[in-house]
Design a protein around this motif. Structure first.
Motif, short mmCIF file in Angstrom:
data_model
loop_
_atom_site.label_atom_id
_atom_site.label_comp_id
_atom_site.label_asym_id
_atom_site.label_seq_id
_atom_site.Cartn_x
_atom_site.Cartn_y
_atom_site.Cartn_z
N ILE A 148 0.19 -9.62 -21.60
CA ILE A 148 0.35 -9.77 -20.14
C ILE A 148 1.32 -8.72 -19.62
O ILE A 148 1.12 -8.12 -18.57
CB ILE A 148 0.86 -11.19 -19.82
N ALA A 149 2.39 -8.50 -20.38
CA ALA A 149 3.40 -7.57 -19.89
C ALA A 149 2.87 -6.15 -19.85
O ALA A 149 3.24 -5.38 -18.97
CB ALA A 149 4.63 -7.63 -20.80
N LEU A 150 1.96 -5.81 -20.78
CA LEU A 150 1.52 -4.43 -20.86
C LEU A 150 0.31 -4.14 -20.01
O LEU A 150 -0.07 -2.98 -19.86
CB LEU A 150 1.17 -4.09 -22.31
N MET A 151 -0.31 -5.18 -19.44
CA MET A 151 -1.58 -4.94 -18.75
C MET A 151 -1.51 -3.95 -17.61
O MET A 151 -2.40 -3.14 -17.47
CB MET A 151 -2.18 -6.26 -18.28
N PRO A 152 -0.48 -3.99 -16.72
CA PRO A 152 -0.50 -3.02 -15.61
C PRO A 152 -0.52 -1.58 -16.09
O PRO A 152 -1.24 -0.75 -15.55
CB PRO A 152 0.78 -3.32 -14.85
N LEU A 153 0.27 -1.30 -17.13
CA LEU A 153 0.32 0.07 -17.62
C LEU A 153 -1.05 0.51 -18.10
O LEU A 153 -1.56 1.57 -17.72
CB LEU A 153 1.32 0.14 -18.77
N GLN A 212 -3.97 -0.79 -17.42
CA GLN A 212 -4.96 -0.78 -16.36
C GLN A 212 -4.82 0.46 -15.51
O GLN A 212 -5.80 1.11 -15.15
CB GLN A 212 -4.78 -2.04 -15.50
N ALA A 213 -3.55 0.83 -15.20
CA ALA A 213 -3.34 2.01 -14.36
C ALA A 213 -3.85 3.26 -15.07
O ALA A 213 -4.52 4.10 -14.46
CB ALA A 213 -1.85 2.15 -14.03
N GLU A 214 -3.54 3.36 -16.36
CA GLU A 214 -3.98 4.56 -17.07
C GLU A 214 -5.49 4.61 -17.19
O GLU A 214 -6.11 5.66 -17.06
CB GLU A 214 -3.33 4.60 -18.46
N ALA A 226 2.99 -10.62 -24.62
CA ALA A 226 3.14 -9.17 -24.80
C ALA A 226 1.97 -8.45 -24.13
O ALA A 226 2.14 -7.44 -23.45
CB ALA A 226 3.19 -8.84 -26.29
N ASP A 253 -7.61 3.34 -15.08
CA ASP A 253 -8.14 3.71 -13.76
C ASP A 253 -8.06 5.21 -13.55
O ASP A 253 -9.02 5.84 -13.09
CB ASP A 253 -7.33 3.02 -12.66
N ARG A 254 -6.88 5.77 -13.89
CA ARG A 254 -6.72 7.21 -13.67
C ARG A 254 -7.74 7.98 -14.48
O ARG A 254 -8.34 8.94 -14.02
CB ARG A 254 -5.31 7.64 -14.03
N ARG A 255 -7.94 7.51 -15.73
CA ARG A 255 -8.86 8.24 -16.60
C ARG A 255 -10.28 8.16 -16.07
O ARG A 255 -11.00 9.15 -16.04
CB ARG A 255 -8.78 7.64 -18.00
#
Lengths: 159, 110
Positions: B35-40, B42-44, B33, B46-48
């Motif tokens: 692993i599946a959520l990491m891109p989301l 990480q992207a948020e 679970a 980074d943006r922050r």
């Protein structure tokens, strides 16, 4: 259209397995970009796609399977550590609802941790660490090399 | 008697190993679970981070307007690759509470 997924952790964890199998492509591309370029500024486009996919995913769930999903994540929220094994019944209900309405299958154990190959149109970055040019290697020694006479000088003084 | 005792022990071990394997499977599921959520996440994140850096830069322009010889946004390093900013640097101009949340918010112990 704010651009941020305003969801709490149990909601995300409840939908994680389906999210991992549905939004797999943009996720993997973003992670590949991030790990190769080692710079978040270069991966903003892929990150935007990840966000879009996530928002569409949750919109689809909200549109189709809202009640069973709500029950599932409230059950997860109730336990202290959000352990998935306490909520199998609701998980089953949610899975069957999603399967009949949207045709999504829950990935089996170990499917999301498999190593995948991602194909992108982005070229591989050269020198992602911005290292300075390396010095040239030593020249090769011409001529015949022989072992030292009387053995190695480093035998006693080898500190 | 010994036989009964050893038999009970062996049975206990067998149950223990089975449950450990089951726990391993459950742990793999929970890690998946994550692993599946990491891109989301990480992207948020980074943006922050980038947004906070941008705001800090604009504040810096305002604050150091009259200082002679100050290059705004100059990196303190000799390289031009991305350096992950420290939390102190990011939360410099915000109330201290936010920095404490970032650093110690996930701690469960004291």
């Amino acid at each position: 259209h704010p651009g941020f997924c305003l969801l709490s952790s149990s909601v995300l964890k409840a939908a994680a397995h389906h999210y991992g199998s549905q939004c797999d492509k943009p996720n993997k591309e973003f992670m590949l970009c991030r790990w190769e370029e080692k710079d978040p500024r270069k991966c903003l486009e892929e990150g935007r796609k990840v966000n879009e996919c996530a928002l569409n995913f949750f919109r689809q769930i909200k549109g189709n399977c809202a009640e069973s999903f709500t029950e599932y994540w409230t059950c997860l929220d109730y336990s202290n550590l959000a352990e998935l094994r306490h909520c199998r019944k609701q998980q089953h209900a949610f899975d069957s609802c999603v399967l009949e309405k949207l045709g999504w299958e829950r990935p089996d154990l170990g499917d999301l941790s498999k190593v995948t190959k991602v194909s992108t149109s982005r070229p591989l970055p050269e020198n992602p660490y911005h290292s300075r040019p390396r010095p040239e290697p030593n020249q090769t020694i011409e001529g015949k090399l022989e072992p030292a006479k009387h053995g190695s000088r480093l035998f006693f003084w080898n500190w | 008697m010994f036989g009964i005792g050893i038999g009970i022990m062996v049975f206990g071990y067998w149950r223990l190993f089975k449950w450990n394997r089951e726990r391993r499977r459950l742990q793999i599921e929970e890690l998946e679970a994550r692993i599946a959520l990491m891109p989301l996440l990480q992207a948020e994140h980074d943006r922050r981070t980038l947004r906070m850096l941008r705001e800090n830069l604009e504040e810096e322009v305002v604050i150091m307007k009259d200082v002679p010889g100050w290059k705004v946004g100059e990196s303190v390093f000799h390289t031009d690759r991305w350096v992950t900013p420290l939390s102190e640097e990011l939360f410099n101009l915000r109330p201290r509470e936010e920095l404490l949340h970032k650093r110690f918010g996930f701690l469960w112990y004291v």
